[in-house]
Design a protein around this motif. Structure first.
Motif, mmCIF file in Angstrom:
data_model
loop_
_atom_site.group_PDB
_atom_site.id
_atom_site.type_symbol
_atom_site.label_atom_id
_atom_site.label_comp_id
_atom_site.label_asym_id
_atom_site.label_seq_id
_atom_site.Cartn_x
_atom_site.Cartn_y
_atom_site.Cartn_z
ATOM 1 N N LYS A 249 63.527 45.251 57.596
ATOM 2 C CA LYS A 249 63.980 44.919 56.250
ATOM 3 C C LYS A 249 65.434 44.444 56.337
ATOM 4 O O LYS A 249 66.208 44.949 57.142
ATOM 5 C CB LYS A 249 63.888 46.171 55.379
ATOM 6 N N THR A 250 65.821 43.475 55.536
ATOM 7 C CA THR A 250 67.188 42.991 55.542
ATOM 8 C C THR A 250 68.089 44.011 54.859
ATOM 9 O O THR A 250 67.840 44.418 53.732
ATOM 10 C CB THR A 250 67.294 41.638 54.823
ATOM 11 N N VAL A 251 69.141 44.416 55.570
ATOM 12 C CA VAL A 251 70.069 45.432 55.072
ATOM 13 C C VAL A 251 71.419 44.761 54.832
ATOM 14 O O VAL A 251 71.874 43.961 55.643
ATOM 15 C CB VAL A 251 70.230 46.570 56.096
ATOM 16 N N ARG A 252 72.070 45.098 53.700
ATOM 17 C CA ARG A 252 73.400 44.583 53.385
ATOM 18 C C ARG A 252 74.412 45.705 53.523
ATOM 19 O O ARG A 252 74.269 46.757 52.919
ATOM 20 C CB ARG A 252 73.450 44.045 51.962
ATOM 21 N N LYS A 253 75.434 45.486 54.337
ATOM 22 C CA LYS A 253 76.515 46.460 54.485
ATOM 23 C C LYS A 253 77.825 45.739 54.214
ATOM 24 O O LYS A 253 77.998 44.582 54.584
ATOM 25 C CB LYS A 253 76.546 47.047 55.898
ATOM 26 N N SER A 254 78.743 46.446 53.559
ATOM 27 C CA SER A 254 80.037 45.830 53.304
ATOM 28 C C SER A 254 81.142 46.750 53.807
ATOM 29 O O SER A 254 80.979 47.967 53.887
ATOM 30 C CB SER A 254 80.221 45.549 51.816
ATOM 31 N N LYS A 255 82.253 46.138 54.154
ATOM 32 C CA LYS A 255 83.417 46.866 54.632
ATOM 33 C C LYS A 255 84.647 46.238 53.989
ATOM 34 O O LYS A 255 84.694 45.026 53.783
ATOM 35 C CB LYS A 255 83.506 46.778 56.153
ATOM 36 N N THR A 256 85.630 47.066 53.669
ATOM 37 C CA THR A 256 86.841 46.580 53.027
ATOM 38 C C THR A 256 87.987 46.538 54.035
ATOM 39 O O THR A 256 88.227 47.492 54.760
ATOM 40 C CB THR A 256 87.221 47.489 51.838
#
Length: 79
Positions: free
Chosen positions: A34-41
């Protein structure tokens, strides 16, 4: 080794000469496929305080400018 360049969205501009940039990456989960979205600041150096919340920017690695800033806005080509 070349410096990394990331593209993200400005999420904070309250501090002087500093912006917070949220960078999102997408990848496929190894098991579930499954396509997973992760974000980092990241906190980046903005010399002239020209970027506001919601702007799309490119940031590049640089030597440490403060305790938390290791990135600066990339002027090579606008995002």
């Amino acid at each position: 080794m070349p410096k990394r360049i990331l593209t993200g969205t400005v999420t904070g501009d309250k501090n002087d000469q500093t912006i917070s940039v949220s960078v999102e990456r997408r990848f496929k989960h190894p098991l579930l496929q499954k396509t997973v979205r992760k974000s980092k600041t990241y906190r980046a150096h903005d010399e002239n305080n020209e970027f506001k919340i919601g702007d799309s920017v490119r940031i590049i690695e640089c030597p440490p400018r403060s305790k938390t800033k290791r990135w600066e806005v990339y002027k090579g080509a606008e995002a």
